[in-house]
Design an enzyme around this catalytic site. Structure first.
Site: not given
Ligand code: NAD
Length: 299
Positions: A88, A148, A151, A175
């Site tokens: 991450r 987590d 999970r 996380h």
């Molecule tokens: P993804 O690539 O499917 O989607 C990300 C989206 O963000 C894209 O559609 C992109 O166009 C958009 N984006 C980028 N810059 C932007 C901006 N300035 N304004 C608006 N939209 C913007 O990725 P994802 O799988 O949806 O993951 C998104 C984030 O969530 C990642 O950082 C991932 O690591 C995180 N995540 C966190 C957890 C958690 O437990 N916290 C769990 C899963 C994923």
């Protein structure tokens, strides 16, 4: 009656699943999807619209970040996601820039808004978001180790043959790879987990690793994780909207360590109302310190 407005910034895998979970749980009257990829965002809106007749959310729209300024809850899922083999923290540089540009566009922000950071690395981005938003720190927090913890509860539920909801256990700290399973706090009906014969001495480390590696395994199989986190975020929103004062492990500012990471926190309509500091074993306290110092170094 005042409409409730939740905006989801970043309508990728996570953001669109969050919107879906919010719609199914009937949590807000108006949900706004925002993404710089406007074509994908339109596609997600049209797809989600087909679910609307079965639910009570009355309005689902797309917009720009400026449309989030007056929202009750702003959820940030925008940014780069992990690829197989990436941690991450590898996402930090790209996602920090994205968060900065989002907060620029969010000004002037509703002074009562609650901001939930989901993008990774969630603890580091929560720390920056607290500075960038200008809002009180309790109104800006990260989904942290709620996922987590779910999970962990899932694994324990299978081992013990007891429902997740009836097990009290937390993953705290980062996380990420330095997260801490707080075994000394874990109990069922007040009975310490260590008293259950279904769990042998060597099991604890195995379970910790399983919890930690679940995201890596999902990503290696299907490229992203989104259903679990989406349900966690919808549950966070539900706790806020119904002012439930539920205790959830969320990423928040911890003054003792000068970082944001997860501790059990009381959540209500104004955000995090109180952070709880249960007594940990010496070993867990040491691991928590290491988790904090890892985050501090990155910051
Ligand atoms: P993804 O690539 O499917 O989607 C990300 C989206 O963000 C894209 O559609 C992109 O166009 C958009 N984006 C980028 N810059 C932007 C901006 N300035 N304004 C608006 N939209 C913007 O990725 P994802 O799988 O949806 O993951 C998104 C984030 O969530 C990642 O950082 C991932 O690591 C995180 N995540 C966190 C957890 C958690 O437990 N916290 C769990 C899963 C994923």
């Amino acid at each position: 009656m005042k409409e409730s407005k939740i905006t989801v910034i970043g309508a990728g895998n996570v953001g669109s699943s969050v919107a879906y979970a919010l719609i199914l749980k009937n949590i807000a009257s108006h949900i706004v999807l925002i993404d710089i990829d406007t074509v994908r965002c339109k596609g997600e809106l049209l797809d989600l619209s087909d679910a609307m007749p079965f639910c009570r959310t009355s309005e689902l729209t797309t917009g720009t970040t400026k449309d989030a300024r007056d929202a009750d809850i702003i959820i940030i899922c925008a940014g780069k996601a992990q690829k197989p083999g990436e941690s991450r923290t590898d996402l930090l540089q790209a996602n920090k820039k994205i968060i900065e540009s989002i907060f620029k566009d969010l000004k002037p922000i509703n002074k009562n808004a609650i901001v939930i950071i989901v993008s990774n690395p969630v603890d580091i981005l929560t720390y920056h978001a607290q500075q960038l938003s200008g809002l009180p720190k309790n109104q800006v927090f990260g989904s942290g180790t709620l996922l987590d913890t779910q999970r962990l509860l899932g694994i324990l539920s299978k081992r013990l043959g007891i429902a997740e909801q009836s097990i009290d256990a937390y993953v705290i700290g980062e996380h990420g790879d330095s997260q801490v399973c707080a075994w000394s706090l874990a109990n069922v009906a007040g009975i310490p987990l260590t008293n259950f014969k279904e769990l042998k001495k060597g099991d604890y480390k195995k379970i910790e690793d399983e919890v930690k590696n679940q995201a890596y395994e999902i990503i290696s199989c299907k490229g992203s994780t989104h259903y679990g986190i989406a349900t966690c975020v919808a549950s966070i929103c539900e706790t806020i909207m119904y002012d439930q004062k539920g205790i959830l492990p969320l990423s928040t500012f911890i003054p003792e360590f000068d970082v944001c990471f997860s501790m059990p926190a009381v959540l209500g309509k104004n955000g995090i109302e109180r952070v709880l500091y249960p007594k940990l074993s010496n070993d867990e306290q040491e691991k928590l310190k290491q988790s904090a110092s890892k985050l501090k170094k990155i910051l």
